[in-house]
Design a protein around this motif. Sequence first.
Motif, short mmCIF file in Angstrom:
data_model
loop_
_atom_site.label_atom_id
_atom_site.label_comp_id
_atom_site.label_asym_id
_atom_site.label_seq_id
_atom_site.Cartn_x
_atom_site.Cartn_y
_atom_site.Cartn_z
N PRO A 23 46.96 30.47 53.31
CA PRO A 23 46.04 31.41 52.66
C PRO A 23 46.76 32.61 52.05
CG PRO A 23 46.06 31.85 55.00
CD PRO A 23 47.02 30.70 54.77
N PHE A 24 46.05 33.26 51.11
CA PHE A 24 46.56 34.46 50.47
C PHE A 24 45.44 35.51 50.40
CE2 PHE A 24 49.39 31.13 49.10
CZ PHE A 24 50.63 31.74 49.13
N GLU A 25 45.84 36.75 50.18
CA GLU A 25 44.87 37.83 50.04
C GLU A 25 44.10 37.65 48.75
OE1 GLU A 25 43.12 41.20 51.70
OE2 GLU A 25 44.86 40.13 52.50
N GLY A 26 42.76 37.90 48.80
CA GLY A 26 41.92 37.76 47.62
C GLY A 26 41.04 38.97 47.42
N SER A 27 40.20 38.92 46.39
CA SER A 27 39.32 40.04 46.05
C SER A 27 38.33 40.34 47.17
CB SER A 27 38.54 39.72 44.77
OG SER A 27 39.42 39.51 43.69
N TYR A 28 37.93 41.60 47.25
CA TYR A 28 36.93 42.08 48.20
C TYR A 28 37.38 41.89 49.65
CZ TYR A 28 34.56 40.97 43.82
OH TYR A 28 34.25 40.83 42.49
N GLY A 29 38.69 41.92 49.89
CA GLY A 29 39.19 41.78 51.25
C GLY A 29 39.17 40.37 51.78
N TYR A 30 39.03 39.38 50.90
CA TYR A 30 38.98 37.98 51.34
C TYR A 30 40.38 37.50 51.67
CZ TYR A 30 37.94 32.97 51.22
OH TYR A 30 37.82 31.65 51.54
N GLY A 31 40.58 37.03 52.88
CA GLY A 31 41.91 36.68 53.34
C GLY A 31 42.22 35.21 53.39
N ARG A 32 41.35 34.36 52.81
CA ARG A 32 41.59 32.91 52.81
C ARG A 32 41.66 32.39 51.37
NH1 ARG A 32 43.26 30.45 57.03
NH2 ARG A 32 42.00 28.59 56.65
N ASP A 33 42.17 33.21 50.48
CA ASP A 33 42.14 32.90 49.07
C ASP A 33 43.15 31.81 48.70
OD1 ASP A 33 40.91 33.39 46.63
OD2 ASP A 33 42.47 34.76 45.97
N ARG A 34 42.86 31.15 47.59
CA ARG A 34 43.80 30.19 47.04
C ARG A 34 44.92 30.90 46.28
NH1 ARG A 34 38.99 27.42 47.49
NH2 ARG A 34 39.23 25.23 48.07
N LEU A 35 45.92 30.11 45.92
CA LEU A 35 47.06 30.65 45.20
C LEU A 35 46.65 31.20 43.83
CD1 LEU A 35 50.20 30.79 45.25
CD2 LEU A 35 50.18 28.60 44.07
N ALA A 36 45.84 30.44 43.09
CA ALA A 36 45.40 30.83 41.76
C ALA A 36 44.09 30.11 41.46
CB ALA A 36 46.45 30.48 40.71
N ALA A 37 43.35 30.63 40.47
CA ALA A 37 42.06 30.04 40.15
C ALA A 37 41.70 30.33 38.70
CB ALA A 37 40.97 30.57 41.08
N GLY A 38 40.77 29.54 38.17
CA GLY A 38 40.25 29.74 36.83
C GLY A 38 38.95 28.99 36.67
N GLN A 39 38.23 29.26 35.61
CA GLN A 39 36.93 28.61 35.41
C GLN A 39 36.56 28.64 33.94
OE1 GLN A 39 35.66 31.48 38.25
NE2 GLN A 39 34.07 32.28 36.91
N LEU A 40 35.65 27.72 33.55
CA LEU A 40 35.24 27.64 32.15
C LEU A 40 33.91 26.93 32.03
CD1 LEU A 40 35.95 28.08 29.14
CD2 LEU A 40 37.03 25.81 29.18
N ARG A 41 33.02 27.51 31.26
CA ARG A 41 31.79 26.84 30.86
C ARG A 41 32.11 25.98 29.65
NH1 ARG A 41 26.06 29.83 29.38
NH2 ARG A 41 24.86 27.92 28.92
N LEU A 42 31.78 24.69 29.71
CA LEU A 42 32.24 23.74 28.71
C LEU A 42 31.74 24.07 27.31
CD1 LEU A 42 33.12 22.30 31.28
CD2 LEU A 42 32.36 20.15 30.25
N SER A 43 30.53 24.57 27.18
CA SER A 43 30.00 24.87 25.85
C SER A 43 30.66 26.10 25.22
CB SER A 43 28.49 25.09 25.92
OG SER A 43 28.18 26.18 26.77
N LEU A 44 31.44 26.85 26.00
CA LEU A 44 32.12 28.04 25.49
C LEU A 44 33.64 27.82 25.47
CD1 LEU A 44 30.01 30.85 27.23
CD2 LEU A 44 29.75 29.88 24.94
#
Length: 559
Positions: free
Chosen positions: A439-460
């Motif tokens: 785990p890694f440190e994440g937003s809002y004090g979340y301590g079980r975060d992934r290494l990296a992340a991303g997202q996308l709405r297909l129509s955009l």
Amino acid sequence: MSVNPDHPWCRPGAAAYARTRVRNILRPSVTVYGAPAELIKDENISVTMPDGVVLRVNVYRPPGDGPFPVILSAHPYGKDVLPKRRWWGWSPSPQYRLMNQTQPLRLSSETGWEAPDPVWWTQHGYVVLNADTRGAGKSEGVGALLSDQEAQDIYEIIEWAGTQPWSNGNVGMLGVSYLAISQYKAAALHPPHLKAICPWEGFTDAYRDLMTPGGIVEDGFSLIWQFGTKLAVRLSEDIGAERPKHPLRDEWWDAMTPNLAGIEVPMLVCASFSDGNLHSVGSMRAFDRASSRDKHVYIHRGPKWTTFYSAEAGAAQLEFLDRHLKGTKGAPIPPVRLEVRERRDVITQVRSEQEWPLARTQWRCLHLSEAGELRDAPGHDGSVSFDLKRNAASFAIGFTKDTEITGPMVVRLWASIAGATDASLFVGVEKWSGAEYVPFEGSYGYGRDRLAAGQLRLSLRKLDAALSATHRPEHGFRESEPMGNDPVELQIPLTASSTLFRAGDSLRLLIAGRYLEPRNPLFGHFPAHYRPSGTGRCTVHWSADMPATLSIPVIPARQ
């Protein structure tokens, strides 16, 4: 390979993590000490704006006549909202109870939420100003968040501060989150007395960074923030009510976005890897696009507030501001302070770099395969399908030697959907050491975060060609392209990171139709939440004409 994405409570170490969250709610790891008697505090000093509205600031001054350099923070959260004295001792801001800090922090009783500690800074020879923005706290008028009016008001406060008897004429700005965001537009107006800014983790595009990242509506933290600011500030516009009228990035969003290229003053920006859901992308964008000839970025992946008030970060802030507000000479400050981590609580290296992304990056293109592997060379044509609401596609690769991955990652693939007219894809990159999730440190004090992340709405999915770079695609979000029956090409940028993989460690890529973390406040990523896809199935395709890849930035060791 289609799998059920592992929930955080199913991963090794989750129960222990939940216990620390409970302990932190009951007893935050925050120590508050009383301000010393010699601290000079002038409360609710009036600063009149050109239109006659009076804004109010608290002024903290060191002993002596000065003159002194000035540090300003301006925000809508209330300059007088400070730790409270109870019968058992000092009670810090309640945000520290829910947003876990894994390391202790110490601040004075005069320190506002995400503001510089006046006691610490006055002891180092600075006047500290904490200002209520228009409509907030003790200031008059009606405010507008992220507005040009707010920036003009801050301009006026800077110029007022630069001409006071206790001021040496040099004003800087410092603060976290909104106290960082409020610096960008004001700096782009070029107030003559502003000599440096230090935006410590602040987004730069409300649409892309917070409220609709990847074109997907965030309805967790952003709703809480909108509700809280409505209670705290007299506002001319209800952003929460107006926001649904602007699903695309139009002129309304443009008006809230600072002109980063207009910033010319020296800048030290903090662009952590631990706040990817809120500030990380925007902070790095500020470093990249600001026109400042003297600009620096402080990169870490520790807890947000513990790091801001830490001795090391304080020393970096002081060195930077001393140089530009006091005229102190010294060795040049490197452009990039980089921290490489092996896991959440293990830093393997802190070093200086000259640019971002690193010029010596070796981009490694990993290809998706039906066996659930990531391979250096493309394999046979294939595809994988998964239920948008329940499952994920999973791919992994092991490392045979120690490997540093530092920089942004990009997923490029072709996808189609069935049983739906649109969908949202959420991508996560994880580190595993054998059977152990790392785990890694994440937003809002979340301590079980992934290494990296991303997202996308297909129509955009349409890219903004003017803003995109080879390894940093950026979408315009200004027009919608309906999905048809055929696969469409997608480029999904992932948050940047800097991680050491040991020989035997593995990297896992997940692609799903919903956010990969639950919202549970003990095990999950509370309060972050993104609107998931509806019912349907997604198919990821790959062939010679439709490559599906994950591009990772491998950093060779310095010779």
